[in-house]
Design a protein around this motif. Structure first.
Motif, PDB file in Angstrom:
ATOM      1  N   GLY A 113      -7.076  13.570  -4.565  1.00 46.82           N
ATOM      2  CA  GLY A 113      -6.128  14.602  -4.941  1.00 46.82           C
ATOM      3  C   GLY A 113      -4.674  14.198  -4.900  1.00 46.82           C
ATOM      4  O   GLY A 113      -3.796  15.018  -5.211  1.00 46.82           O
ATOM      5  N   LYS A 114      -4.383  12.959  -4.513  1.00 47.83           N
ATOM      6  CA  LYS A 114      -2.996  12.512  -4.433  1.00 47.83           C
ATOM      7  C   LYS A 114      -2.605  11.766  -5.709  1.00 47.83           C
ATOM      8  O   LYS A 114      -3.437  11.102  -6.332  1.00 47.83           O
ATOM      9  N   THR A 115      -1.338  11.867  -6.065  1.00 46.49           N
ATOM     10  CA  THR A 115      -0.855  11.232  -7.287  1.00 46.49           C
ATOM     11  C   THR A 115      -0.393   9.816  -6.994  1.00 46.49           C
ATOM     12  O   THR A 115       0.486   9.610  -6.152  1.00 46.49           O
ATOM     13  N   PRO A 116      -0.955   8.825  -7.677  1.00 49.39           N
ATOM     14  CA  PRO A 116      -0.552   7.435  -7.422  1.00 49.39           C
ATOM     15  C   PRO A 116       0.844   7.163  -7.961  1.00 49.39           C
ATOM     16  O   PRO A 116       1.341   7.868  -8.844  1.00 49.39           O
ATOM     17  N   PRO A 117       1.504   6.146  -7.427  1.00 47.39           N
ATOM     18  CA  PRO A 117       2.840   5.795  -7.926  1.00 47.39           C
ATOM     19  C   PRO A 117       2.774   5.318  -9.372  1.00 47.39           C
ATOM     20  O   PRO A 117       1.782   4.737  -9.799  1.00 47.39           O
ATOM     21  N   ASP A 118       3.856   5.569 -10.112  1.00 45.95           N
ATOM     22  CA  ASP A 118       3.889   5.124 -11.496  1.00 45.95           C
ATOM     23  C   ASP A 118       4.399   3.688 -11.583  1.00 45.95           C
ATOM     24  O   ASP A 118       4.751   3.066 -10.574  1.00 45.95           O
ATOM     25  N   ARG A 119       4.451   3.186 -12.797  1.00 44.37           N
ATOM     26  CA  ARG A 119       4.847   1.797 -13.020  1.00 44.37           C
ATOM     27  C   ARG A 119       6.229   1.507 -12.454  1.00 44.37           C
ATOM     28  O   ARG A 119       6.438   0.471 -11.806  1.00 44.37           O
ATOM     29  N   GLU A 120       7.180   2.419 -12.672  1.00 40.34           N
ATOM     30  CA  GLU A 120       8.549   2.202 -12.236  1.00 40.34           C
ATOM     31  C   GLU A 120       8.639   2.102 -10.708  1.00 40.34           C
ATOM     32  O   GLU A 120       9.390   1.275 -10.181  1.00 40.34           O
ATOM     33  N   SER A 153      12.704  -9.649  -2.850  1.00 36.01           N
ATOM     34  CA  SER A 153      14.078  -9.935  -2.429  1.00 36.01           C
ATOM     35  C   SER A 153      14.176 -10.108  -0.916  1.00 36.01           C
ATOM     36  O   SER A 153      15.025 -10.852  -0.426  1.00 36.01           O
ATOM     37  N   GLU A 154      13.299  -9.441  -0.174  1.00 43.09           N
ATOM     38  CA  GLU A 154      13.315  -9.510   1.286  1.00 43.09           C
ATOM     39  C   GLU A 154      12.548 -10.717   1.826  1.00 43.09           C
ATOM     40  O   GLU A 154      12.684 -11.060   3.003  1.00 43.09           O
ATOM     41  N   THR A 155      11.728 -11.339   0.996  1.00 43.31           N
ATOM     42  CA  THR A 155      10.840 -12.412   1.475  1.00 43.31           C
ATOM     43  C   THR A 155      11.029 -13.723   0.740  1.00 43.31           C
ATOM     44  O   THR A 155      10.170 -14.612   0.821  1.00 43.31           O
ATOM     45  N   ASP A 156      12.129 -13.858   0.009  1.00 43.94           N
ATOM     46  CA  ASP A 156      12.377 -15.079  -0.771  1.00 43.94           C
ATOM     47  C   ASP A 156      11.272 -15.338  -1.790  1.00 43.94           C
ATOM     48  O   ASP A 156      10.864 -16.474  -2.018  1.00 43.94           O
ATOM     49  N   GLY A 157      10.773 -14.256  -2.375  1.00 41.99           N
ATOM     50  CA  GLY A 157       9.869 -14.396  -3.507  1.00 41.99           C
ATOM     51  C   GLY A 157       8.400 -14.569  -3.196  1.00 41.99           C
ATOM     52  O   GLY A 157       7.660 -15.134  -4.014  1.00 41.99           O
ATOM     53  N   LEU A 158       7.937 -14.071  -2.039  1.00 43.69           N
ATOM     54  CA  LEU A 158       6.512 -14.166  -1.731  1.00 43.69           C
ATOM     55  C   LEU A 158       5.677 -13.414  -2.778  1.00 43.69           C
ATOM     56  O   LEU A 158       6.141 -12.427  -3.362  1.00 43.69           O
ATOM     57  N   PRO A 159       4.442 -13.857  -3.026  1.00 45.17           N
ATOM     58  CA  PRO A 159       3.564 -13.120  -3.935  1.00 45.17           C
ATOM     59  C   PRO A 159       3.343 -11.698  -3.430  1.00 45.17           C
ATOM     60  O   PRO A 159       3.135 -11.481  -2.237  1.00 45.17           O
ATOM     61  N   VAL A 160       3.376 -10.737  -4.344  1.00 45.05           N
ATOM     62  CA  VAL A 160       3.169  -9.330  -4.005  1.00 45.05           C
ATOM     63  C   VAL A 160       2.046  -8.780  -4.864  1.00 45.05           C
ATOM     64  O   VAL A 160       2.115  -8.845  -6.101  1.00 45.05           O
ATOM     65  N   ILE A 161       1.023  -8.238  -4.218  1.00 37.76           N
ATOM     66  CA  ILE A 161      -0.060  -7.613  -4.964  1.00 37.76           C
ATOM     67  C   ILE A 161      -0.078  -6.114  -4.682  1.00 37.76           C
ATOM     68  O   ILE A 161       0.450  -5.654  -3.661  1.00 37.76           O
ATOM     69  N   TYR A 162      -0.676  -5.360  -5.586  1.00 41.78           N
ATOM     70  CA  TYR A 162      -0.746  -3.917  -5.421  1.00 41.78           C
ATOM     71  C   TYR A 162      -1.952  -3.569  -4.564  1.00 41.78           C
ATOM     72  O   TYR A 162      -3.090  -3.850  -4.920  1.00 41.78           O
ATOM     73  N   GLY A 163      -1.678  -2.953  -3.407  1.00 39.17           N
ATOM     74  CA  GLY A 163      -2.731  -2.624  -2.462  1.00 39.17           C
ATOM     75  C   GLY A 163      -3.176  -1.186  -2.501  1.00 39.17           C
ATOM     76  O   GLY A 163      -3.957  -0.752  -1.646  1.00 39.17           O
ATOM     77  N   GLU A 191       0.839  -1.199   0.000  1.00 39.65           N
ATOM     78  CA  GLU A 191       0.000   0.000   0.000  1.00 39.65           C
ATOM     79  C   GLU A 191       0.875   1.251   0.000  1.00 39.65           C
ATOM     80  O   GLU A 191       1.584   1.497   0.982  1.00 39.65           O
ATOM     81  N   PRO A 192       0.854   2.040  -1.058  1.00 45.50           N
ATOM     82  CA  PRO A 192       1.571   3.321  -1.041  1.00 45.50           C
ATOM     83  C   PRO A 192       0.745   4.336  -0.255  1.00 45.50           C
ATOM     84  O   PRO A 192      -0.003   5.132  -0.833  1.00 45.50           O
ATOM     85  N   ILE A 193       0.879   4.313   1.055  1.00 42.46           N
ATOM     86  CA  ILE A 193       0.005   5.116   1.920  1.00 42.46           C
ATOM     87  C   ILE A 193       0.098   6.596   1.567  1.00 42.46           C
ATOM     88  O   ILE A 193      -0.896   7.336   1.630  1.00 42.46           O
ATOM     89  N   TRP A 194       1.265   7.036   1.163  1.00 46.38           N
ATOM     90  CA  TRP A 194       1.499   8.441   0.805  1.00 46.38           C
ATOM     91  C   TRP A 194       0.677   8.884  -0.405  1.00 46.38           C
ATOM     92  O   TRP A 194       0.498  10.089  -0.627  1.00 46.38           O
ATOM     93  N   ALA A 195       0.178   7.940  -1.165  1.00 48.95           N
ATOM     94  CA  ALA A 195      -0.530   8.282  -2.400  1.00 48.95           C
ATOM     95  C   ALA A 195      -2.017   7.947  -2.345  1.00 48.95           C
ATOM     96  O   ALA A 195      -2.724   8.137  -3.337  1.00 48.95           O
ATOM     97  N   ILE A 196      -2.496   7.459  -1.208  1.00 51.21           N
ATOM     98  CA  ILE A 196      -3.900   7.043  -1.110  1.00 51.21           C
ATOM     99  C   ILE A 196      -4.750   8.202  -0.611  1.00 51.21           C
ATOM    100  O   ILE A 196      -4.465   8.778   0.436  1.00 51.21           O
ATOM    101  N   GLY A 197      -5.794   8.519  -1.365  1.00 49.51           N
ATOM    102  CA  GLY A 197      -6.706   9.580  -0.959  1.00 49.51           C
ATOM    103  C   GLY A 197      -6.977  10.552  -2.090  1.00 49.51           C
ATOM    104  O   GLY A 197      -6.220  10.621  -3.076  1.00 49.51           O
TER     105      GLY A 197
END
Length: 278
Positions: free
Chosen positions: A202-209, A220-230, A194-200
């Protein structure tokens, strides 16, 4: 494997009480959502995509009763208490708290833990006592995760950095992962970023990069756990998110952000079709 999750927050509250629910009466709300989505979800290959819905507690039994055995769908609760019942131990003295065993007993298969709204609530309680300690919050969440897994629930574990933390995002996320997942069976975990800084508004969401960078770091920190965009899987960003190899799905909440704001089953299904390209 893709993971498409739905956090229904308190979308059951009718508009006359300040909520966003216009789709069904509160007593039928959970059942209505299941009945209007499960047949479509069941058409997707269970080996390629898994669907989970996290509902307010009052609607879990109705939703589970309406769930078909053939459905490609898990019903989950919105968090669990850090302690629980045990044979020969505490028999249920947990007034106001939702334990993992209670949720498993009524038919839940999964739970969401560490959502930014839960983290903010815990931080607020600590601040009332004059304490500012994000590590303490991560330790509490770790206990919740362990309680959930012990009860047989899988966990969608949410992490993310606030605007104040963004400059040190690596340290913040690393601690949320290392402390939150300490001595945890990671086979039961999916991570939601969750990009908390961008939720709400008038806020700009993070870009693809930016999203790709975060997903690579988490893996890399979790040995490859599934990651979803929250940060909110929507029709507008579904194709972009689907193009990121390191992103394994998304977390949906509201489906309509103007006019009759709220969650609508047919729009939820359209988001899924757009993301999966089917």
């Amino acid at each position: 494997m893709k993971h498409i999750c739905l956090n229904l927050k308190r979308f059951d509250i009718p508009k006359e009480y300040g909520g966003v629910n216009t789709i069904a009466s509160p007593e039928d709300w959970g059942k209505h959502i299941i009945e209007n989505t499960q047949s479509i979800l069941g058409a997707y290959n269970k080996e390629k995509v898994a669907f989970s819905m996290y509902m307010p507690e009052a609607h879990l039994i109705g939703a589970i009763d309406a769930l078909s055995h053939e459905a490609n769908l898990q019903i989950g609760c919105q968090g669990v208490h850090r302690e629980d019942t045990s044979v020969g131990g505490n028999f249920g003295a947990f007034t106001t708290n939702r334990t993992a065993n209670s949720m498993r007993a009524i038919g839940c298969a999964t739970t969401i833990i560490g959502h930014c709204e839960e983290r903010r609530d815990k931080a607020g309680i600590l601040q009332e006592a004059g304490v500012i300690d994000t590590d303490a919050i991560n330790h509490i969440l770790n206990k919740e995760i362990k309680a959930a897994i012990s009860a047989g629930l899988s966990v969608l574990y949410c992490i993310g950095e606030s605007a104040e933390e963004q400059e040190n995002w690596q340290e913040v996320l690393r601690k949320q992962l290392s402390i939150g997942l300490e001595n945890v069976d990671k086979n039961k975990i999916v991570i939601a970023y969750e990009p908390i800084w961008a939720i709400g508004p008038g806020k700009t969401p993070p870009d693809r990069e930016y999203i790709e960078k975060i997903a690579k770091f988490v893996k890399s920190e979790t040995d490859g756990l599934p990651v979803i965009y929250g940060g909110g899987l929507k029709v507008d960003n579904a194709e972009m998110l689907a193009s990121i190899p390191e992103i394994d799905g998304g977390l949906i909440a509201l489906t309509r952000f103007s006019g009759e704001i709220g969650f609508y089953p047919e729009e939820y299904l359209e988001i899924i079709r757009t993301y999966l390209g089917e």
